[in-house]
Design a protein around this motif. Structure first.
Motif, short mmCIF file in Angstrom:
data_model
loop_
_atom_site.label_atom_id
_atom_site.label_comp_id
_atom_site.label_asym_id
_atom_site.label_seq_id
_atom_site.Cartn_x
_atom_site.Cartn_y
_atom_site.Cartn_z
N ASP A 79 0.82 -1.22 0.00
CA ASP A 79 0.00 0.00 0.00
C ASP A 79 0.85 1.27 0.00
O ASP A 79 0.37 2.34 -0.33
CB ASP A 79 -0.91 0.04 1.24
N GLN A 80 2.09 1.17 0.47
CA GLN A 80 3.03 2.30 0.43
C GLN A 80 4.32 1.78 -0.21
O GLN A 80 4.67 0.62 -0.03
CB GLN A 80 3.38 2.77 1.84
N ASP A 81 5.02 2.67 -0.93
CA ASP A 81 6.27 2.25 -1.57
C ASP A 81 7.45 2.37 -0.62
O ASP A 81 8.40 1.59 -0.68
CB ASP A 81 6.54 3.13 -2.79
N MET A 82 7.40 3.39 0.22
CA MET A 82 8.51 3.67 1.13
C MET A 82 7.92 4.25 2.40
O MET A 82 6.75 4.62 2.44
CB MET A 82 9.46 4.70 0.52
N GLY A 83 8.77 4.36 3.43
CA GLY A 83 8.27 4.94 4.66
C GLY A 83 9.39 5.15 5.66
O GLY A 83 10.51 4.66 5.49
N VAL A 84 9.08 5.90 6.71
CA VAL A 84 10.05 6.16 7.77
C VAL A 84 9.73 5.21 8.92
O VAL A 84 8.56 4.99 9.24
CB VAL A 84 9.98 7.63 8.25
N ALA A 85 10.77 4.63 9.53
CA ALA A 85 10.55 3.69 10.63
C ALA A 85 11.74 3.73 11.58
O ALA A 85 12.88 3.91 11.16
CB ALA A 85 10.37 2.27 10.09
N GLN A 86 11.47 3.54 12.85
CA GLN A 86 12.54 3.48 13.84
C GLN A 86 13.45 2.29 13.57
O GLN A 86 12.98 1.23 13.14
CB GLN A 86 11.94 3.32 15.24
N SER A 87 14.75 2.44 13.93
CA SER A 87 15.71 1.36 13.69
C SER A 87 15.35 0.08 14.44
O SER A 87 15.60 -1.03 13.95
CB SER A 87 17.12 1.81 14.08
N ASP A 88 14.74 0.21 15.65
CA ASP A 88 14.35 -1.02 16.38
C ASP A 88 13.26 -1.77 15.64
O ASP A 88 13.30 -2.99 15.53
CB ASP A 88 13.92 -0.72 17.84
N TRP A 89 12.31 -1.05 15.04
CA TRP A 89 11.21 -1.74 14.33
C TRP A 89 11.63 -2.21 12.96
O TRP A 89 11.10 -3.20 12.46
CB TRP A 89 9.95 -0.87 14.34
#
Ligand code: GLU
Length: 321
Positions: A79-89
């Motif tokens: 549903d999304q091509d890219m995204g921001v995420a925390q390094s732990d997740w």
């Protein structure tokens, strides 16, 4: 004669429009709440990408979302091509651990680059008497919306301390963009947010009412940091917010930009190129980006393999062997 000419021009225009359209590629970048920094990361990347749409055809949008875990799930679902995420997740999604144990590993997750550091941040009402993380027991605490990175990291800390939701007088699940107002309206005593500094959310909390930063330290935190590569000790510099003149010690993660192996390398290459070719411009788009260094951004906090399109750009620039 004249009418014919107009018709011919219209046909030519249609042809041109058709040609451009077939080369267009629309991408969506998942961010976070509107008062956080992820939203600015996504908006800034899109701004730089969209300046070059005429050449490469990539058009980018970066809507507000629930945060890290919601973004990774949306990328996995296509549903999304890219995204921001925390390094732990990023780490847990790749390996199918922690919050991702049930849904399983996502081996197709790809790292693109890392962004700013994100200290785990606790802010309490000055009149709540909360001075340490352990003082949160028995209080009204916003533990964050499901899908946000801070909610996940808060649960990790609670598990390390042997706490359950019953240890709070109230555990609310407000989104990051809503929590500062709830704090100042005295609906809750404290908020948690894994976020880059300075940011609009904490600024709102500390200027709309008397609020203080609370350190997150102690043996359980030391153990989390020493046991896990994606955590590090962190300090929120004193003087950044009203009411917090001293440095505040905590621990933190890094914001990372991720995608999927299913997203085509040429698109990821163009996105990375738009950011790295304009790094000085990018760094000026938010104060939390001022510390960014390209050499670190291709490595720090990344546990998933680099996306092929990103690796191609880093190799071309000599950043990667
Ligand atoms: N770290 C938060 C999350 O993963 C978002 C921080 C922000 O919005 O800047 O949900």
């Amino acid at each position: 004669m004249k009418a014919l000419k107009v018709l011919a021009t219209a046909a030519a225009l249609t042809l041109v429009a058709g040609a451009v359209q077939s080369d267009e590629k629309f991408i969506t970048i998942g961010t976070g709440g509107q008062t956080g920094v992820y939203y600015v990361v996504g908006q800034s990347i899109c701004k730089l990408v969209n300046r070059g749409s005429g050449q490469h055809g990539v058009k980018c949008t970066a809507p507000s979302t629930g945060g890290s875990i919601a973004n990774i799930n949306a990328i996995k679902a296509g549903d999304q091509d890219m995204g921001v995420a925390q390094s732990d997740w990023q780490f847990h999604a790749l390996n199918g651990s922690s919050k991702f144990e049930e849904s399983g590993a996502f081996p197709g997750l790809r790292a693109v680059f890392s962004v700013h550091p994100e200290p785990f941040t606790v802010v309490a009402r000055a009149d709540s008497g909360i001075k340490t993380f352990d003082d949160l027991k028995g209080k009204r605490v916003n533990i964050g919306n499901p899908g946000s990175g801070q909610r996940g990291t808060m649960e990790v800390i609670m598990a390390a301390k042997g706490w359950t939701m019953d240890d709070f007088a109230l555990a609310s699940e407000l989104k990051s963009a809503e929590q500062s107002q709830a704090l100042c309206d005295n609906k809750i005593d404290a908020i948690v947010f894994t976020v880059g500094h300075p940011n609009g959310s904490i600024q709102e909390a500390t200027t709309s009412c008397d609020a203080v930063m609370v350190p997150v330290t102690g043996p359980e935190i030391d153990k989390l940091v020493s046991d896990n590569p994606y955590y590090s000790a962190a300090t929120i510099p004193g003087g950044m917010y009203k009411g917090s003149g001293e440095d505040v010690d905590t621990f933190g993660v890094r914001a990372t930009f991720v995608s999927s192996e299913d997203v085509d390398p040429e698109t990821v290459y163009q996105v990375v190129k738009a950011v790295f070719d304009n790094m000085n411009r990018f760094k000026k788009l938010h104060p939390a980006f001022a510390v960014l260094m390209p050499e670190q951004m291709i490595e720090a906090g990344l546990s998933a393999p680099l996306h092929d399109g990103a690796a191609r750009y880093y190799k071309e620039k000599g950043l990667l062997q």
